[in-house]
Design a protein around this motif. Structure first.
Motif, PDB file in Angstrom:
ATOM      1  N   MET A   1      37.118 -39.189   2.676  1.00 35.29           N
ATOM      2  CA  MET A   1      36.104 -40.112   2.253  1.00 35.29           C
ATOM      3  C   MET A   1      36.571 -41.553   2.466  1.00 35.29           C
ATOM      4  SD  MET A   1      33.848 -40.501  -1.206  1.00 35.29           S
ATOM      5  CE  MET A   1      34.991 -41.284  -2.287  1.00 35.29           C
ATOM      6  N   ALA A   2      37.845 -41.810   2.245  1.00 34.83           N
ATOM      7  CA  ALA A   2      38.361 -43.170   2.415  1.00 34.83           C
ATOM      8  C   ALA A   2      38.047 -43.689   3.815  1.00 34.83           C
ATOM      9  CB  ALA A   2      39.859 -43.208   2.147  1.00 34.83           C
ATOM     10  N   GLU A   3      38.267 -42.849   4.798  1.00 38.02           N
ATOM     11  CA  GLU A   3      37.999 -43.258   6.183  1.00 38.02           C
ATOM     12  C   GLU A   3      36.503 -43.508   6.404  1.00 38.02           C
ATOM     13  OE1 GLU A   3      38.329 -41.192  10.517  1.00 38.02           O
ATOM     14  OE2 GLU A   3      40.051 -40.946   9.184  1.00 38.02           O
ATOM     15  N   THR A   4      35.675 -42.650   5.826  1.00 43.90           N
ATOM     16  CA  THR A   4      34.225 -42.770   5.987  1.00 43.90           C
ATOM     17  C   THR A   4      33.706 -44.095   5.438  1.00 43.90           C
ATOM     18  OG1 THR A   4      33.958 -40.376   5.844  1.00 43.90           O
ATOM     19  CG2 THR A   4      32.000 -41.700   5.429  1.00 43.90           C
ATOM     20  N   ILE A   5      34.241 -44.521   4.286  1.00 42.10           N
ATOM     21  CA  ILE A   5      33.744 -45.752   3.685  1.00 42.10           C
ATOM     22  C   ILE A   5      34.578 -46.975   4.051  1.00 42.10           C
ATOM     23  CG2 ILE A   5      32.577 -44.587   1.805  1.00 42.10           C
ATOM     24  CD1 ILE A   5      34.854 -45.375  -0.036  1.00 42.10           C
ATOM     25  N   GLY A   6      35.645 -46.753   4.815  1.00 43.54           N
ATOM     26  CA  GLY A   6      36.413 -47.870   5.352  1.00 43.54           C
ATOM     27  C   GLY A   6      37.401 -48.513   4.397  1.00 43.54           C
ATOM     28  N   ILE A   7      37.995 -47.708   3.505  1.00 38.29           N
ATOM     29  CA  ILE A   7      39.039 -48.236   2.627  1.00 38.29           C
ATOM     30  C   ILE A   7      40.245 -47.313   2.672  1.00 38.29           C
ATOM     31  CG2 ILE A   7      37.423 -49.419   1.078  1.00 38.29           C
ATOM     32  CD1 ILE A   7      37.809 -47.133  -0.911  1.00 38.29           C
ATOM     33  N   HIS A   8      41.364 -47.796   2.175  1.00 38.90           N
ATOM     34  CA  HIS A   8      42.585 -46.990   2.169  1.00 38.90           C
ATOM     35  C   HIS A   8      42.531 -45.966   1.046  1.00 38.90           C
ATOM     36  CE1 HIS A   8      46.869 -46.000   2.031  1.00 38.90           C
ATOM     37  NE2 HIS A   8      46.868 -46.405   3.303  1.00 38.90           N
ATOM     38  N   VAL A   9      43.118 -44.798   1.280  1.00 39.80           N
ATOM     39  CA  VAL A   9      43.099 -43.719   0.295  1.00 39.80           C
ATOM     40  C   VAL A   9      43.753 -44.149  -1.020  1.00 39.80           C
ATOM     41  CG1 VAL A   9      45.238 -42.590   1.054  1.00 39.80           C
ATOM     42  CG2 VAL A   9      43.426 -41.235  -0.003  1.00 39.80           C
ATOM     43  N   SER A  10      44.738 -45.027  -0.965  1.00 40.29           N
ATOM     44  CA  SER A  10      45.372 -45.497  -2.206  1.00 40.29           C
ATOM     45  C   SER A  10      44.376 -46.265  -3.076  1.00 40.29           C
ATOM     46  CB  SER A  10      46.600 -46.356  -1.905  1.00 40.29           C
ATOM     47  OG  SER A  10      46.234 -47.515  -1.200  1.00 40.29           O
ATOM     48  N   GLN A  11      43.418 -46.922  -2.434  1.00 37.94           N
ATOM     49  CA  GLN A  11      42.401 -47.641  -3.203  1.00 37.94           C
ATOM     50  C   GLN A  11      41.502 -46.653  -3.944  1.00 37.94           C
ATOM     51  OE1 GLN A  11      42.429 -50.881  -3.663  1.00 37.94           O
ATOM     52  NE2 GLN A  11      40.628 -50.861  -4.966  1.00 37.94           N
ATOM     53  N   ILE A  12      41.162 -45.554  -3.311  1.00 35.72           N
ATOM     54  CA  ILE A  12      40.356 -44.520  -3.979  1.00 35.72           C
ATOM     55  C   ILE A  12      41.119 -43.970  -5.174  1.00 35.72           C
ATOM     56  CG2 ILE A  12      39.407 -42.192  -3.740  1.00 35.72           C
ATOM     57  CD1 ILE A  12      38.354 -42.975  -1.054  1.00 35.72           C
ATOM     58  N   LYS A  13      42.404 -43.769  -5.017  1.00 36.59           N
ATOM     59  CA  LYS A  13      43.219 -43.278  -6.138  1.00 36.59           C
ATOM     60  C   LYS A  13      43.192 -44.272  -7.299  1.00 36.59           C
ATOM     61  CE  LYS A  13      46.240 -40.424  -3.335  1.00 36.59           C
ATOM     62  NZ  LYS A  13      47.584 -40.163  -2.863  1.00 36.59           N
ATOM     63  N   ARG A  14      43.188 -45.572  -7.009  1.00 35.01           N
ATOM     64  CA  ARG A  14      43.097 -46.578  -8.079  1.00 35.01           C
ATOM     65  C   ARG A  14      41.740 -46.511  -8.776  1.00 35.01           C
ATOM     66  NH1 ARG A  14      46.593 -49.428  -4.556  1.00 35.01           N
ATOM     67  NH2 ARG A  14      44.999 -50.581  -3.421  1.00 35.01           N
ATOM     68  N   TYR A  15      40.684 -46.255  -8.007  1.00 35.92           N
ATOM     69  CA  TYR A  15      39.357 -46.089  -8.618  1.00 35.92           C
ATOM     70  C   TYR A  15      39.359 -44.867  -9.535  1.00 35.92           C
ATOM     71  CZ  TYR A  15      37.660 -49.177  -4.838  1.00 35.92           C
ATOM     72  OH  TYR A  15      37.468 -50.214  -3.963  1.00 35.92           O
ATOM     73  N   GLU A  16      39.901 -43.768  -9.035  1.00 32.27           N
ATOM     74  CA  GLU A  16      39.904 -42.519  -9.798  1.00 32.27           C
ATOM     75  C   GLU A  16      40.718 -42.629 -11.081  1.00 32.27           C
ATOM     76  OE1 GLU A  16      41.343 -39.818  -6.823  1.00 32.27           O
ATOM     77  OE2 GLU A  16      39.312 -39.264  -6.190  1.00 32.27           O
ATOM     78  N   SER A  17      41.808 -43.381 -11.045  1.00 37.32           N
ATOM     79  CA  SER A  17      42.663 -43.520 -12.226  1.00 37.32           C
ATOM     80  C   SER A  17      42.123 -44.540 -13.219  1.00 37.32           C
ATOM     81  CB  SER A  17      44.077 -43.914 -11.804  1.00 37.32           C
ATOM     82  OG  SER A  17      44.093 -45.233 -11.286  1.00 37.32           O
ATOM     83  N   GLY A  18      41.140 -45.327 -12.786  1.00 36.54           N
ATOM     84  CA  GLY A  18      40.573 -46.347 -13.652  1.00 36.54           C
ATOM     85  C   GLY A  18      41.344 -47.656 -13.630  1.00 36.54           C
ATOM     86  N   ASP A  19      42.324 -47.780 -12.741  1.00 33.30           N
ATOM     87  CA  ASP A  19      43.107 -49.015 -12.638  1.00 33.30           C
ATOM     88  C   ASP A  19      42.278 -50.177 -12.107  1.00 33.30           C
ATOM     89  OD1 ASP A  19      45.344 -47.730 -13.587  1.00 33.30           O
ATOM     90  OD2 ASP A  19      46.162 -47.313 -11.594  1.00 33.30           O
ATOM     91  N   THR A  20      41.305 -49.878 -11.294  1.00 33.65           N
ATOM     92  CA  THR A  20      40.433 -50.901 -10.727  1.00 33.65           C
ATOM     93  C   THR A  20      39.049 -50.314 -10.517  1.00 33.65           C
ATOM     94  OG1 THR A  20      40.231 -52.564  -8.979  1.00 33.65           O
ATOM     95  CG2 THR A  20      41.011 -50.386  -8.321  1.00 33.65           C
ATOM     96  N   GLN A  21      38.082 -51.171 -10.295  1.00 37.12           N
ATOM     97  CA  GLN A  21      36.712 -50.718 -10.070  1.00 37.12           C
ATOM     98  C   GLN A  21      36.243 -51.172  -8.695  1.00 37.12           C
ATOM     99  OE1 GLN A  21      34.231 -52.050 -13.278  1.00 37.12           O
ATOM    100  NE2 GLN A  21      35.273 -50.786 -14.773  1.00 37.12           N
ATOM    101  N   PRO A  22      35.464 -50.332  -8.029  1.00 36.84           N
ATOM    102  CA  PRO A  22      34.975 -50.702  -6.698  1.00 36.84           C
ATOM    103  C   PRO A  22      33.930 -51.809  -6.765  1.00 36.84           C
ATOM    104  CG  PRO A  22      34.028 -48.609  -7.387  1.00 36.84           C
ATOM    105  CD  PRO A  22      35.020 -49.002  -8.436  1.00 36.84           C
ATOM    106  N   SER A  23      33.854 -52.575  -5.698  1.00 32.49           N
ATOM    107  CA  SER A  23      32.811 -53.598  -5.589  1.00 32.49           C
ATOM    108  C   SER A  23      31.462 -52.910  -5.391  1.00 32.49           C
ATOM    109  CB  SER A  23      33.103 -54.506  -4.394  1.00 32.49           C
ATOM    110  OG  SER A  23      32.956 -53.761  -3.186  1.00 32.49           O
ATOM    111  N   LEU A  24      30.397 -53.685  -5.497  1.00 32.66           N
ATOM    112  CA  LEU A  24      29.064 -53.119  -5.267  1.00 32.66           C
ATOM    113  C   LEU A  24      28.929 -52.582  -3.847  1.00 32.66           C
ATOM    114  CD1 LEU A  24      26.750 -55.631  -7.140  1.00 32.66           C
ATOM    115  CD2 LEU A  24      27.324 -53.298  -7.793  1.00 32.66           C
ATOM    116  N   GLU A  25      29.524 -53.281  -2.888  1.00 36.81           N
ATOM    117  CA  GLU A  25      29.447 -52.827  -1.501  1.00 36.81           C
ATOM    118  C   GLU A  25      30.168 -51.487  -1.329  1.00 36.81           C
ATOM    119  OE1 GLU A  25      28.404 -52.455   2.368  1.00 36.81           O
ATOM    120  OE2 GLU A  25      27.574 -53.822   0.881  1.00 36.81           O
ATOM    121  N   VAL A  26      31.327 -51.333  -1.979  1.00 40.09           N
ATOM    122  CA  VAL A  26      32.050 -50.057  -1.897  1.00 40.09           C
ATOM    123  C   VAL A  26      31.264 -48.965  -2.607  1.00 40.09           C
ATOM    124  CG1 VAL A  26      34.153 -48.835  -2.577  1.00 40.09           C
ATOM    125  CG2 VAL A  26      34.318 -51.122  -1.585  1.00 40.09           C
TER     126      VAL A  26
END
Length: 93
Positions: A1-26
């Motif tokens: 999915m990271a590749e499909t939406i154009g972000i690094h997989v580590s960023q998805i892991k941060r979203y999943e852990s609640g460390d950060t939140q995605p922008s509206l565009e993401v």
């Protein structure tokens, strides 16, 4: 999915852990990639569902003809607009 939406997989892991939140565009890209509504992604199922008697009424409206649904929607739009105007004029939330 990271590749499909154009972000690094580590960023998805941060979203999943609640460390950060995605922008509206993401969020938009995630919704499109998963082919789901934004409501499904952002809210628990019970948060966006009508309750009690309203649920039964909305289920009944689901059986209306397209013309009847249009009238019901227009009526609801008017009631919502009136409610919002009243709230804004009195300063209540």
């Amino acid at each position: 999915m990271a590749e499909t939406i154009g972000i690094h997989v580590s960023q998805i892991k941060r979203y999943e852990s609640g460390d950060t939140q995605p922008s509206l565009e993401v969020l938009r890209k995630i919704v499109l990639a998963l082919n789901i509504s934004a409501d499904m992604l952002l809210f628990d199922e019970a948060e966006r569902q009508p309750t009690g008697d309203l649920l039964m009424q909305f289920e009944a409206v689901g059986q209306f003809t397209e013309d009847e649904k249009k009238v019901a929607k227009e009526l609801l739009d008017c009631l919502i607009l009136k409610h919002t105007a009243n709230r804004l004029s009195t300063g209540t939330r």
